[in-house]
Design an enzyme around this catalytic site. Structure first.
Site, PDB file in Angstrom:
ATOM      1  N   TRP A 127       0.858  -1.196   0.000  1.00 50.05           N
ATOM      2  CA  TRP A 127       0.000   0.000   0.000  1.00 50.05           C
ATOM      3  C   TRP A 127       0.884   1.232   0.000  1.00 50.05           C
ATOM      4  O   TRP A 127       2.113   1.077  -0.006  1.00 50.05           O
ATOM      5  CB  TRP A 127      -0.921  -0.029   1.235  1.00 50.05           C
ATOM      6  CG  TRP A 127      -2.261   0.569   0.923  1.00 50.05           C
ATOM      7  CD1 TRP A 127      -2.681   1.815   1.238  1.00 50.05           C
ATOM      8  CD2 TRP A 127      -3.326  -0.063   0.211  1.00 50.05           C
ATOM      9  NE1 TRP A 127      -3.949   2.015   0.755  1.00 50.05           N
ATOM     10  CE2 TRP A 127      -4.372   0.874   0.119  1.00 50.05           C
ATOM     11  CE3 TRP A 127      -3.506  -1.313  -0.378  1.00 50.05           C
ATOM     12  CZ2 TRP A 127      -5.575   0.605  -0.530  1.00 50.05           C
ATOM     13  CZ3 TRP A 127      -4.703  -1.588  -1.017  1.00 50.05           C
ATOM     14  CH2 TRP A 127      -5.715  -0.634  -1.092  1.00 50.05           C
ATOM     15  N   ASP A 128       0.308   2.425   0.030  1.00 54.97           N
ATOM     16  CA  ASP A 128       1.203   3.576  -0.020  1.00 54.97           C
ATOM     17  C   ASP A 128       1.779   3.934   1.349  1.00 54.97           C
ATOM     18  O   ASP A 128       2.309   5.009   1.562  1.00 54.97           O
ATOM     19  CB  ASP A 128       0.583   4.788  -0.743  1.00 54.97           C
ATOM     20  CG  ASP A 128      -0.669   5.322  -0.096  1.00 54.97           C
ATOM     21  OD1 ASP A 128      -1.101   4.755   0.913  1.00 54.97           O
ATOM     22  OD2 ASP A 128      -1.232   6.316  -0.620  1.00 54.97           O
ATOM     23  N   TRP A 129       1.717   2.979   2.262  1.00 59.17           N
ATOM     24  CA  TRP A 129       2.429   3.048   3.540  1.00 59.17           C
ATOM     25  C   TRP A 129       2.860   1.653   3.994  1.00 59.17           C
ATOM     26  O   TRP A 129       3.335   1.494   5.120  1.00 59.17           O
ATOM     27  CB  TRP A 129       1.555   3.681   4.633  1.00 59.17           C
ATOM     28  CG  TRP A 129       0.114   3.286   4.491  1.00 59.17           C
ATOM     29  CD1 TRP A 129      -0.885   4.076   3.986  1.00 59.17           C
ATOM     30  CD2 TRP A 129      -0.504   2.014   4.782  1.00 59.17           C
ATOM     31  NE1 TRP A 129      -2.085   3.381   3.945  1.00 59.17           N
ATOM     32  CE2 TRP A 129      -1.875   2.112   4.431  1.00 59.17           C
ATOM     33  CE3 TRP A 129      -0.040   0.808   5.300  1.00 59.17           C
ATOM     34  CZ2 TRP A 129      -2.769   1.061   4.588  1.00 59.17           C
ATOM     35  CZ3 TRP A 129      -0.932  -0.243   5.454  1.00 59.17           C
ATOM     36  CH2 TRP A 129      -2.282  -0.117   5.102  1.00 59.17           C
ATOM     37  N   ASN A 188     -13.995   1.562   1.111  1.00 60.88           N
ATOM     38  CA  ASN A 188     -13.159   2.754   1.083  1.00 60.88           C
ATOM     39  C   ASN A 188     -12.920   3.212  -0.357  1.00 60.88           C
ATOM     40  O   ASN A 188     -12.290   2.479  -1.144  1.00 60.88           O
ATOM     41  CB  ASN A 188     -11.803   2.467   1.740  1.00 60.88           C
ATOM     42  CG  ASN A 188     -10.850   3.654   1.622  1.00 60.88           C
ATOM     43  OD1 ASN A 188     -11.052   4.684   2.257  1.00 60.88           O
ATOM     44  ND2 ASN A 188      -9.838   3.540   0.780  1.00 60.88           N
ATOM     45  N   GLU A 189     -13.459   4.371  -0.667  1.00 66.42           N
ATOM     46  CA  GLU A 189     -13.121   5.114  -1.893  1.00 66.42           C
ATOM     47  C   GLU A 189     -13.482   4.437  -3.207  1.00 66.42           C
ATOM     48  O   GLU A 189     -12.951   4.819  -4.244  1.00 66.42           O
ATOM     49  CB  GLU A 189     -11.636   5.503  -1.880  1.00 66.42           C
ATOM     50  CG  GLU A 189     -11.314   6.483  -0.769  1.00 66.42           C
ATOM     51  CD  GLU A 189      -9.886   7.004  -0.787  1.00 66.42           C
ATOM     52  OE1 GLU A 189      -9.062   6.465  -1.532  1.00 66.42           O
ATOM     53  OE2 GLU A 189      -9.604   7.959  -0.051  1.00 66.42           O
ATOM     54  N   GLU A 199     -11.210  11.463   6.093  1.00 61.67           N
ATOM     55  CA  GLU A 199      -9.790  11.290   5.760  1.00 61.67           C
ATOM     56  C   GLU A 199      -9.191  12.613   5.319  1.00 61.67           C
ATOM     57  O   GLU A 199      -9.799  13.352   4.548  1.00 61.67           O
ATOM     58  CB  GLU A 199      -9.593  10.305   4.598  1.00 61.67           C
ATOM     59  CG  GLU A 199      -9.510   8.867   4.982  1.00 61.67           C
ATOM     60  CD  GLU A 199      -9.077   7.973   3.812  1.00 61.67           C
ATOM     61  OE1 GLU A 199      -8.403   8.477   2.889  1.00 61.67           O
ATOM     62  OE2 GLU A 199      -9.443   6.799   3.833  1.00 61.67           O
TER      63      GLU A 199
HETATM   64  C1  BMA Z   1      -6.565   7.281   1.421  1.00 59.60           C
HETATM   65  C2  BMA Z   1      -6.702   5.936   2.032  1.00 59.60           C
HETATM   66  C3  BMA Z   1      -5.600   5.009   1.726  1.00 59.60           C
HETATM   67  C4  BMA Z   1      -4.300   5.699   1.500  1.00 59.60           C
HETATM   68  C5  BMA Z   1      -4.319   7.126   1.920  1.00 59.60           C
HETATM   69  C6  BMA Z   1      -3.065   7.861   1.643  1.00 59.60           C
HETATM   70  O1  BMA Z   1      -7.414   7.683   0.506  1.00 59.60           O
HETATM   71  O2  BMA Z   1      -7.961   5.419   1.842  1.00 59.60           O
HETATM   72  O3  BMA Z   1      -5.939   4.246   0.629  1.00 59.60           O
HETATM   73  O4  BMA Z   1      -3.299   5.017   2.112  1.00 59.60           O
HETATM   74  O5  BMA Z   1      -5.342   7.744   1.265  1.00 59.60           O
HETATM   75  O6  BMA Z   1      -2.815   7.977   0.278  1.00 59.60           O
END
Ligand code: BMA
Length: 838
Positions: free
Chosen positions: A163-165, A421-422, A511
């Site tokens: 993932w991006d983390w 999510n999203e 978020e």
């Molecule tokens: C969001 C989350 C993750 C992601 C984060 C940072 O939209 O739902 O998918 O890690 O952004 O980019």
């Protein structure tokens, strides 16, 4: 009911028998290989890259177990696997029982025909998921915002694919409990508890489904206990497969979110008895009596979006939760407790269990119940397209949803079920190609199938289709400022400046976030000295957001002077992150009641990494977490420069009652001169946000210059400081900040704790104390200190070793981090050991 636990020691081998080692259940292949010393720490440097072979192999778990004759003679014998990750094939005594393909399901298999008395063997083989994904991708391409496309084909923790983390470490194994249960008459299959709140009483309706194995008559007994004392009970004899009964709890003690009241918990025992009255099965559910709802009512801005507990709306203060380790089995009760307690310490009342991870362990929700942390619970779908057009997929997911709803629905902390999510954001914003999942496919699962499942199995809890979701109807809008929830990524991903937040009018921000590096001790855990440059390969490897480190640096230079060296860059990134989220949250709290919640991205990490978290993988608080404690305080004082350059001071209160607050402000020069000051008594109503004062400092700005002035604001209740804030008139990089002479006095409190009392000669920003005791816990850090004030930090060590003897503690502040270089030695004010006893 008889049980045989199958957790503990197993063996695992690959299909070629090259590796053959002891395994631990619950567990996963990576931790088994690690424990056997066959792989190196996957989190160190770029070891992750060298470990990808693990997920290409088939892994076979085996063990023997004894079946006593009373179990063998039972009418029904079931194997219960609470979590198999993911494509498994189960054999008992060499005969195939079942195949599974969903990590999130709770399986029951009838194994009576397969077992014998005495010694038996079980084998669970896990096939790799990648070939399946690749095969399907060739037929129909599934998109994902993250690197790994097509993971949507498998019902498996999405972030396991990277993932991006988070790292790409595709696990397999028996990741939850596994046991055999045997019974002769009946067992409790399912139990739904509903609460009807009346005047000074709550009726508890208990709807139980029974799996009957014989015709023998049964009865059900319900006993409600509070602090071990029985306070209500009822019994009912029944013959069918369903039994409904109710009990009334008089003078109920209501459960409240953190900050609004206490969290009393009641134990409800549901006992199934056979004809002679022996208890043959028992479920115990710990519940809280409360109404917790999401309210959406038309108002002058559009439609509200607010949570209310027991009829009282509250501002949701919190963050997003991701899995606490890439290897879920490693997370202990203590880890969960520490992380959730850190949310409480930061005055949070809500966490969102994000849809790219896992439905968390029972322990997580138990602790949320105890601590008053409300849970926004996503179903596990994130940032990708899924084969929602495939009936088999929908069927597998539907059972997964039922399993998890039934497991979790008694928890008072769960506030909401959310579809994903999203996914809507992707469909609306990025116009994901209809070759993989179009609106029709999406809608059939998230607007039709799933809400029905929630309504059936958890009728007292609301469902929200996606985060973010705009209930506008025509599906061309997302992140609408007038209704629904929003994910605001214009700052960070969109590279907008921090001030962008000041124009945001969203109703609930589920978020938004900004990254930082973890502190040097954490960076040391994954780097060697040669890696200590933020553009090194290893530092880039532990940064998964596109151009993440460059973004941190770009924003950093918007606000601060260039930091001096590697370690100072790490620390300054944390201050920058804290400043960003502080800017956003203070704004949204000022917007209350138009805005009724902020859940920043993200509370925690799953490995040591540069990320949006406020608590790092090792539980170390970043500057943001200390800032959160202040910007999420029940009463917040904050200030903002208006268009006419006057300073507007706001109070935002989450208290249940009215409060009289004394507002005190002092305008300082950077050299420590108090230019002017004032105070005002103000009354603030419950759950209100008000501009309480507008002050004109333009004369002083003209006289001294923006870069010379700092405003110190405090809100007092009597002598108690409710909130303490600092307002600047320009970016810190343009300020003429002076190196403070920080004076530190250490007082011994008890064997384990000491207090640092910090005073200064000039305004000192973002001051923090560090000791060389890695287990030390601090009551505060990253605070501002003004001349004439004392800031106190309680430092508690788990061991008896004194930090003073270690004499390796230092106090730093913003000016320690950047050139022009001040005398470095002087910057690190040594703690002076003036030990006093209370
Ligand atoms: C969001 C989350 C993750 C992601 C984060 C940072 O939209 O739902 O998918 O890690 O952004 O980019």
């Amino acid at each position: 009911m008889l049980k045989i636990k199958l957790t503990g020691k197993w063996q695992v081998k690959d299909s070629k028998d090259k590796y053959h080692i002891d395994a631990n259940v619950p567990g996963c292949i990576h931790t088994d290989l690690l424990n056997a010393g066959l792989i190196e720490d996957p989190y160190y440097r770029d070891n992750e890259n060298k470990l990808q072979w693990i997920s290409d192999k088939k892994w076979i778990y085996t063990r023997d177990f004894e079946v006593p004759s009373d179990v063998y003679k039972s009418k029904r014998i079931m194997l219960n696997c609470q979590g198999l990750d993911t494509f498994s094939s189960i054999n008992i005594n060499g005969r195939k029982i079942a195949e599974t393909d969903n990590m999130f399901r709770d399986f029951f298999f009838d194994i009576k025909p397969f077992i014998r008395t005495g010694s038996n063997s079980i084998e669970i083989a896990f096939n790799p998921v990648l070939p399946y994904i690749n095969k399907n991708q060739k037929q129909r391409y599934l998109h994902c915002w993250m690197d790994f496309k097509g993971s949507g084909y498998v019902r498996k923790e999405p972030c396991n694919f990277g993932w991006d983390w988070g790292p790409k470490l595709i696990t397999c194994g028996i990741w939850k409990d596994i046991e055999i249960i045997a019974y002769n008459t009946a067992r409790i299959d399912d139990c739904l508890l509903k609460q009807r709140h009346g005047r000074k009483k709550v009726r508890l309706e208990i709807d139980t489904e029974i799996e009957k194995v014989s015709r023998r008559s049964t009865s059900l007994e319900v006993v409600v206990k509070y602090k071990n004392k029985t306070i209500a009970s009822n019994t009912c004899a029944f013959s069918g497969k369903r039994c409904r009964l109710s009990v009334t709890i008089e003078n109920p003690k209501l459960w409240w979110p953190n900050g609004m009241g206490k969290q009393p918990l009641y134990d409800v025992s549901i006992r199934l008895k056979d004809a002679p009255g022996y208890c043959i099965d028992e479920l115990v559910k710990r519940i809280g009596l409360r109404k917790l709802e999401l309210r959406q009512k038309p108002d002058k801005h559009g439609v509200s979006f607010e949570f209310a507990a027991n009829g009282k709306p509250f501002f949701a203060k919190g963050a997003n939760w991701i899995p606490a380790d890439s290897f879920a089995n490693r997370v202990t009760r203590e880890n969960y407790y520490d992380l959730l307690q850190s949310a409480v310490d930061a005055n949070m009342n809500m966490l969102r269990v994000w849809g790219g991870g896992i439905y968390e362990d029972d322990v997580f929700y138990d602790i949320c119940d105890q601590l008053g942390i409300c849970v926004w619970q996503d179903f596990m779908f994130a940032c990708a397209t899924y084969p929602t057009y495939d009936e088999r997929f929908v069927e597998s997911f539907s059972t997964e949803a039922e399993d998890n709803i039934k497991r979790l629905r008694h928890h008072p902390s769960i506030a909401l079920w959310c579809g994903n999510n999203e996914l809507e954001m992707g469909l609306v914003g990025d116009k994901w190609s209809d070759t993989c999942m179009d609106w029709g496919d999406y809608s059939s699962l998230f607007d039709k199938v799933l809400p029905k499942i929630v309504a059936k199995h958890d009728p007292q809890r609301q469902y929200w289709p996606s985060s973010p979701h705009t209930p506008a109807g025509d599906r061309t809008v997302h992140n609408c400022p007038n209704s629904g929830d929003a994910h605001l990524w214009d700052v960070w991903h969109g590279m907008e400046p921090f001030e962008w937040f000041h124009q945001a009018k969203h109703r609930f921000v589920s978020e938004f976030g900004f990254q930082s590096f973890p502190e040097p001790a954490t960076v040391d855990s994954y780097t060697n000295k040669q890696d200590h440059n933020i553009a090194s390969l290893v530092m880039d490897h532990h940064q998964r957001s596109i151009r993440g480190n460059a973004r941190i640096m770009a924003y950093m230079l918007d606000w601060f002077k260039m930091p001096d060296g590697f370690e100072n860059t790490l620390w300054l990134s944390q201050i920058l992150q804290a400043l960003c989220i502080k800017t956003a949250v203070e704004h949204f709290r000022r917007q209350m009641p138009r805005c009724m919640g902020t859940l920043y991205w993200q509370l925690n990490d799953c490995w040591p990494v540069a990320s949006w978290s406020s608590v790092d993988y090792f539980g170390r608080y970043k500057a943001l977490h200390w800032a959160a404690k202040k910007f999420y305080a029940p009463v917040l004082v904050s200030a903002i420069q208006q268009k006419n350059d006057h300073t507007a001071v706001y109070l935002s209160s989450d208290l249940n009652g009215q409060k009289t607050v004394k507002l005190v402000w002092e305008l300082f020069t950077t050299t420590g001169q108090r230019v002017t000051s004032g105070n005002k008594m103000v009354k603030i109503g419950p759950h209100k946000s008000l501009c309480v004062n507008r002050v004109d400092f333009t004369g002083y700005i003209k006289q001294f210059g923006r870069g010379e002035l700092i405003l110190n604001i405090k809100a007092f209740s009597g002598k108690k400081v409710l909130s303490h804030n600092t307002h600047l008139f320009c970016q810190p990089k343009y300020m003429n900040l002076q190196k403070p002479n920080l004076n530190v006095e250490i007082r011994k409190v008890d064997e384990y704790s000491q207090e640092a009392i910090i005073t200064t000669d000039v305004p000192a920003l973002w001051v923090w104390v560090k000791t060389d005791q890695s287990d030390a816990k601090y009551s505060d850090n990253f605070f501002d200190v003004f001349p004439g004030e004392q800031q106190r930090v309680l430092i508690r060590c788990t061991g008896k070793q004194s930090i003073i003897k270690a004499s390796n503690a230092d106090v730093r502040s913003l000016t320690s981090l950047s050139r022009p270089a001040h005398n470095k030695k002087a910057n690190k004010t040594r703690l002076r050991a003036i030990v006093k006893h209370y």
